[in-house]
Design an enzyme around this catalytic site. Structure first.
Site, short mmCIF file in Angstrom:
data_model
loop_
_atom_site.label_atom_id
_atom_site.label_comp_id
_atom_site.label_asym_id
_atom_site.label_seq_id
_atom_site.Cartn_x
_atom_site.Cartn_y
_atom_site.Cartn_z
CB CYS A 174 9.09 3.54 7.36
SG CYS A 174 8.98 4.24 9.00
CB ILE A 204 -0.92 0.02 1.25
CG1 ILE A 204 -1.70 -1.30 1.40
CG2 ILE A 204 -1.86 1.22 1.23
CD1 ILE A 204 -2.63 -1.63 0.28
N GLY A 236 -1.35 -13.12 11.85
CA GLY A 236 -2.17 -14.25 11.40
C GLY A 236 -3.30 -14.63 12.33
#
Ligand SMILES: Cc1cc2nc3c(=O)[nH]c(=O)nc-3n(C[C@H](O)[C@H](O)[C@H](O)COP(=O)(O)OP(=O)(O)OC[C@H]3O[C@@H](n4cnc5c(N)ncnc54)[C@H](O)[C@@H]3O)c2cc1C
Ligand SMILES: Cc1cc2nc3c(=O)[nH]c(=O)nc-3n(C[C@H](O)[C@H](O)[C@H](O)COP(=O)(O)O)c2cc1C
Ligand code: FES
Lengths: 302, 251
Positions: A130, A71, A244
């Site tokens: 990041c 994204i 998960g």
């Protein structure tokens, strides 16, 4: 009703079920599917100082029992978030955890200070997955010294509960977790996505526009469970388990290995009401056994 | 209000051209042009993500989906039998507008799926379809569509209707004096862009149902954003129905 409350930093969560950043929009998207008051809290999409457009091209691809996303941290920016998004969710009787990120220490600090001015924000979750533009693009979350100094710098400007979200793309997650603890974090949350790739054999191109992306979903649960267990053994601050989680069984597994709370991520895409089901399921599970949440947490036999 | 429910498939019916119809009980009544997210309801995690599927029909609490097998997910969904559990989330997205006058519904390939319900529900005085398929062999439900409104068939090889593209047929109809007040399109992006070209030339109002890979269908994952010539759009939340100007380069 069992007492499901957990304490993280200065925040009391009404239960340990949270939703993970980037998988729950800004909150209102889920109103038709669940009662947001029922959740322990939710983490917003990662917010940056300025708005970001994210990556072009294909942004998600399904993989066995999971998905890859690139994204690109698209978000509305801190101003729009505080002025327009936050008022829409302010009335929810649940903890609002703002996930945030920046590309320099300076911006991380500026952003944390800005977000801390809002009374309605309960906690900050610092996303370290990041690149640091000042350090040739190396990822913040991979360098323990950087994590410690960054956490300490952010700690100075906020009294809110500070959660540091750890990247699994490191050699030893206990090292980065300890660095966050040393820097003054109130909790660590893990794991963020694992870096992966997919190719389209037919076109002989990478499937994602960005070539690589973050792997999430049930496929990563064993890795996440192992990392949460290892981390919970070495830090004193609470560990929030992510990776998960889709069923009550998954929640229990993470609590067993020492997670104080959990975040539900990609599973929200499959069943947008799943987080509330998990709160109710955990309540029933403990009630049926006459067990307390505290007794369950970390009770795996070693 | 949207819902996400696990329900049992009421009926499965194979259709020509690698397609099948799946009927599932579902409320509330959807609007034409909306879609649902469809996945397995038996707890399996592979395939993991739900698939966006248009409303082919809805009648008295029964939702019918027309699905073309293109990959693993649709293949496995197509193998499900009546009684098997599926999860349906919806109805999602905005909807097709309507017009009291003349509406032309233009579909290509599996893009015909949302047009059946749209035409059925339309209050237009004059409704008609232009449906394009590759060939007669790869066409489906031609009789069903004809029962709702008159159909002009076109195909790539001329084995069904006229040998031309849907936008060429629209152009010819307008030239012959049959000028729609609204054009509703769903199909390959190239086809929709070409239809928009014709609509613009004649000053027709046109709307299009866009496709994009979706993770959630509800605006949560930001996976479905596409950069169209006219704008960058989050297809599931802002669409899937967009005005034709989306195909025009922003000035
Ligand atoms: C709003 C909307 C309505 C749709 N309505 C219908 C319909 O009524 N009938 C029908 O047969 N198909 C419809 N589609 C397309 C359908 O969603 C895809 O064909 C399907 O997801 C493919 O899944 P797969 O596992 O078989 O294919 P795979 O190629 O194995 O898919 C893998 C991944 O790619 C995605 N993907 C692949 N191709 C497409 C595509 N063309 N569009 C969107 N996602 C894709 C899948 O969702 C999945 O996540 C619609 C798509 C959208 C966006
Ligand atoms: C589409 C998508 C977007 C995400 N965006 C963010 C983000 O903005 N910030 C962040 O810290 N994590 C983000 N994540 C990571 C999740 O919060 C979570 O850590 C990860 O998906 C693992 O959990 P899961 O397997 O339950 O999905 C994102 C994950 C997905 C799938
Ligand atoms: S499909 Fe998730 S935001 Fe559109």
């Amino acid at each position: 009703m069992t007492d499901l409350r957990v304490h993280i930093g200065v925040t009391t969560l009404k239960n340990p079920i949270l939703t993970a950043s980037g998988t729950f929009g800004y909150g209102p998207e889920f109103e038709p599917y669940l009662n947001l008051h029922a959740l322990g809290g939710f983490c917003t999409k990662g917010i940056s100082l300025e708005p970001r457009a994210g990556n072009p091209g294909v942004r998600i691809v399904e993989t066995p029992s999971g998905m890859l996303n690139s994204i690109g941290l698209e978000n509305c920016g801190s101003r729009v978030f505080l002025d327009e998004m936050l008022p829409k969710i302010a009335a929810y009787d649940t903890a609002i955890i703002v996930n945030f990120y920046a590309h320099s220490e300076e911006d991380f600090v500026k952003l944390a200070a800005t977000l801390s001015e809002s009374d309605r924000i309960d906690a900050l979750e610092m996303n370290l997955s990041c690149p640091n533009v000042k350090q040739g693009g190396s990822v913040f979350g991979a360098d323990p010294r950087l994590i410690e100094s960054l956490t300490a710098a952010v700690r100075k400007v906020t009294k809110k509960t500070l959660i540091v979200k750890l990247s699994p793309n490191v050699t030893d997650i206990t090292v980065t977790a300890r660095a966050a603890e040393a820097g003054g974090a109130d909790a660590v949350s893990l794991i963020n996505t694992l870096i992966g790739a997919a190719v389209d054999r037919r076109t002989r191109r990478f499937t994602l526009g960005n070539k690589i992306g973050g792997l999430s979903g049930p496929a990563i649960k064993p890795v996440a469970l192992r990392m949460v267990w290892q981390t919970a053994r070495v830090v004193k601050i609470p560990v929030i388990g992510i990776g998960g989680i889709a069923t009550l069984g998954d929640v229990i597994d993470f609590l067993l290995v020492g997670a104080r709370a959990v975040q539900v991520g990609s599973a929200n895409f499959v069943n947008p009401g799943v987080a509330q089901d998990l709160v109710e399921g955990l309540d029933r599970y403990l009630a049926e056994r006459g067990e307390t949440l505290d007794a369950l947490i970390g009770s795996v036999q070693e | 209000m949207q819902r996400s429910i696990v329900t049992a498939i009421a009926d499965m019916m194979p259709v020509a051209g690698d397609c099948f119809l799946m009927a599932v009980p579902f409320e509330p009544e959807p609007l034409p042009g909306q879609f649902v997210m469809l996945s397995f309801g038996d707890g399996r995690t592979d395939p993991f993500l739900p698939r966006p599927i248009s409303i082919f029909d809805w009648e008295g609490g029964m939702l019918t989906l027309l699905i073309r097998v293109v990959g693993r997910g649709t293949l496995l969904l197509g193998r499900q039998a009546a009684g098997a559990a599926v999860r349906v989330t919806g109805p999602l997205g905005n909807s097709f507008p309507d017009d009291a006058g003349r509406v032309c519904f233009i579909g290509g390939g599996i893009g015909v799926a949302p047009l059946f319900y749209a035409a059925k529900r339309s209050k237009a005085k004059d409704r008609s379809f232009i449906l394009g398929f590759r060939s007669a062999d790869e066409s489906y439900l031609t009789g069903e569509f004809s029962e709702v409104a008159p159909v002009r068939f076109v195909s790539d090889d001329g084995s069904l209707g006229e040998k031309m593209f849907p936008h060429e047929k629209l152009d010819a109809l307008v030239a012959a004096g049959e000028r729609p007040d609204l054009v509703v399109t769903c199909g390959p992006e190239k086809m929709m862009a070409a239809v928009h070209g014709v609509a613009k030339k004649h000053g027709l109002r046109d709307v299009h149902s866009l496709e994009s890979r979706m993770g959630c269908g509800i605006g949560a994952c930001l996976g479905c954003r596409v950069n169209m010539p006219g704008a960058s759009v989050l297809v599931c939340k802002e669409g899937a129905v967009f005005d034709g100007s989306i195909f025009e380069e922003k000035q």
